[in-house]
Design an enzyme around this catalytic site. Structure first.
Site, PDB file in Angstrom:
ATOM      1  N   LYS A  44       0.931  -1.205  -0.124  1.00 60.91           N
ATOM      2  CA  LYS A  44      -0.046   0.007   0.074  1.00 60.91           C
ATOM      3  C   LYS A  44       0.898   1.230  -0.190  1.00 60.91           C
ATOM      4  O   LYS A  44       0.315   2.268  -0.375  1.00 60.91           O
ATOM      5  CB  LYS A  44      -1.014  -0.164   1.118  1.00 60.91           C
ATOM      6  CG  LYS A  44      -2.246  -0.973   0.875  1.00 60.91           C
ATOM      7  CD  LYS A  44      -3.273  -0.530   1.590  1.00 60.91           C
ATOM      8  CE  LYS A  44      -4.420  -1.479   1.112  1.00 60.91           C
ATOM      9  NZ  LYS A  44      -5.131  -2.225   2.500  1.00 60.91           N
TER      10      LYS A  44
HETATM   11  N1  GLU Z   1      -9.421  -6.852   4.328  1.00 61.88           N
HETATM   12  C1  GLU Z   1      -8.479  -7.928   3.608  1.00 61.88           C
HETATM   13  C2  GLU Z   1      -7.339  -7.114   2.875  1.00 61.88           C
HETATM   14  O1  GLU Z   1      -7.164  -5.913   3.057  1.00 61.88           O
HETATM   15  C3  GLU Z   1      -9.012  -8.880   2.941  1.00 61.88           C
HETATM   16  C4  GLU Z   1      -9.683 -10.179   3.865  1.00 61.88           C
HETATM   17  C5  GLU Z   1     -10.261 -11.012   3.070  1.00 61.88           C
HETATM   18  O2  GLU Z   1     -10.459 -10.948   1.804  1.00 61.88           O
HETATM   19  O3  GLU Z   1     -10.584 -12.010   3.626  1.00 61.88           O
HETATM   20  O4  GLU Z   1      -6.829  -7.617   2.157  1.00 61.88           O
END
Ligand code: GLU
Length: 282
Positions: free
Chosen positions: A244
Site C-alpha cells: 500500500k
Molecule cells: N481486508 C483484507 C485485505 O485488505 C481482505 C480479507 C479477505 O478478503 O478475507 O486484504
C-alpha cells in the site's frame, strides 16, 4: 445463488492487486447472475482512515465494478461480533490473554502471506479473573485445542473442486477480539461472510493460511461453508510484492495518468497486466 465479496481495508489506496481481486469477484458473481458484495474492513483504528473508505468507492466506480447494497461496514457491527464472542466464551472456547506482544497488534489486519501465528499459550489455562480483566487491557483468544476437540480438523474446497484438509499445526490460539476492537480479522471475516450470504470467498492466495482457522470458527459458530477462490497475486516484475505504500500502482495514480478504468479491469481479468507487473504465486 453465487454471492462473492470484495473486502478491502481502508488503510491505503487500492492498487492493481485489488483491481484484480475485485474484478474477479465481480465477474464470478455477475456471470452467475449472483451478487457482488462490498465490505469495508475498518476494525483497526490505528490504520484505517475515512478518506481511504472514500477512495475505495471512487476506485471501484472508476473500474466500472458495481456492487450490491448494502455495503457492510465492520465498525458498525460490534453487537454481532460480541454475540459470537460471548457464545465462544460460554462454551469455554475462548480465554482472556494479557500478553502485550507485537503480534497481538497485528491481529486486526489480514495476515497476508503469514502462516498462522503461533502463540506459546502463556495465558491459556489461567483461572478466570474478572477483577484482573476489569483493570488490565486484554484480548480474547481461541482455545484451539478445545475448539479442535469440539469441531475436529476443518477442510475447505476451492472453487475448482479441490478439497484441502487442515493440519493441527495450521491452527493456533488466534486472537478473537482486543480491548480496542470488538473482533479480530478472522472472527469478523467469518461472521460477515455469513451475514452477507457469501458463497464464494474470492481473495489473494496470500490469505490461504487464514482459511483453516476461519473454517474452524465457522464450524464452531454454526456458520455455512463457502467455497474459496484463492487467486494469484500481482507483483512487480522483479518479484516485489505490491504494497500500500507503493505509489506507482495505485488505481488513483493510474487514473490521474489517464488510464481507462473499465478497460483496466477487463485487461487484468484477462491476465493482461500493465508493463512492469506480473502474476506471482502467493
Ligand atoms: N481486508 C483484507 C485485505 O485488505 C481482505 C480479507 C479477505 O478478503 O478475507 O486484504
Amino acid at each position: 445463488m453465487t454471492v462473492t465479496r470484495f473486502a478491502p481495508s481502508p488503510s491505503g489506496r487500492l492498487h492493481l492487486g485489488h483491481a484484480f481481486s475485485a474484478a474477479l469477484g465481480h465477474h464470478r458473481a455477475r456471470d452467475a447472475g449472483g451478487k457482488f458484495r462490498l465490505r469495508i474492513e475498518d476494525l483497526d483504528p490505528s490504520r484505517c482512515k475515512p478518506e481511504f473508505v472514500e477512495g475505495i468507492y471512487e476506485d471501484l466506480a472508476w473500474l466500472g465494478l458495481d456492487w450490491d447494497e448494502p455495503v457492510l461496514v465492520q465498525s458498525r457491527r460490534t453487537p454481532a461480533y460480541q454475540a459470537a464472542l460471548d457464545s465462544l466464551k460460554a462454551r469455554g472456547l475462548a480465554y482472556a490473554c494479557f500478553c502485550t506482544r507485537a503480534d497481538i497488534a497485528q491481529s486486526l489486519t489480514a495476515p497476508h502471506g503469514d502462516a498462522a501465528t503461533s502463540y506459546p499459550g502463556t495465558c491459556r489455562g489461567l483461572p478466570d479473573d474478572p477483577a484482573r480483566r476489569a483493570s488490565t487491557p486484554h484480548s480474547w483468544r481461541l482455545d484451539s485445542a478445545r475448539a479442535l476437540e469440539f469441531a475436529g480438523l476443518p477442510s475447505w474446497t476451492e472453487e475448482d473442486g479441490r478439497t484441502f484438509a487442515a493440519k493441527a499445526s495450521d491452527i493456533g490460539d488466534a486472537i478473537l477480539a482486543r480491548k480496542d476492537a470488538p473482533a479480530s480479522y478472522h472472527l469478523s471475516c467469518v461472521i460477515d461472510d455469513a451475514a452477507s450470504g457469501v458463497t464464494m470467498v474470492v481473495r489473494g492466495g496470500d490469505l490461504r493460511p487464514s482459511t483453516p482457522i476461519q473454517r474452524l470458527l465457522q464450524a464452531l459458530l454454526g456458520l455455512p461453508e463457502p467455497a474459496y477462490l484463492h487467486h494469484a497475486l500481482i507483483a512487480h516484475e522483479d518479484g516485489r510484492r505490491l504494497a500500500k505504500r507503493d505509489l506507482a500502482p495505485t488505481l488513483a495514480a493510474m487514473r490521474e495518468a489517464g488510464a481507462d478504468g473499465p478497460a483496466l479491469a477487463a485487461d487484468v481479468l484477462a491476465g493482461k497486466l500493465p508493463l512492469g507487473f506480473g502474476f506471482s504465486d502467493a
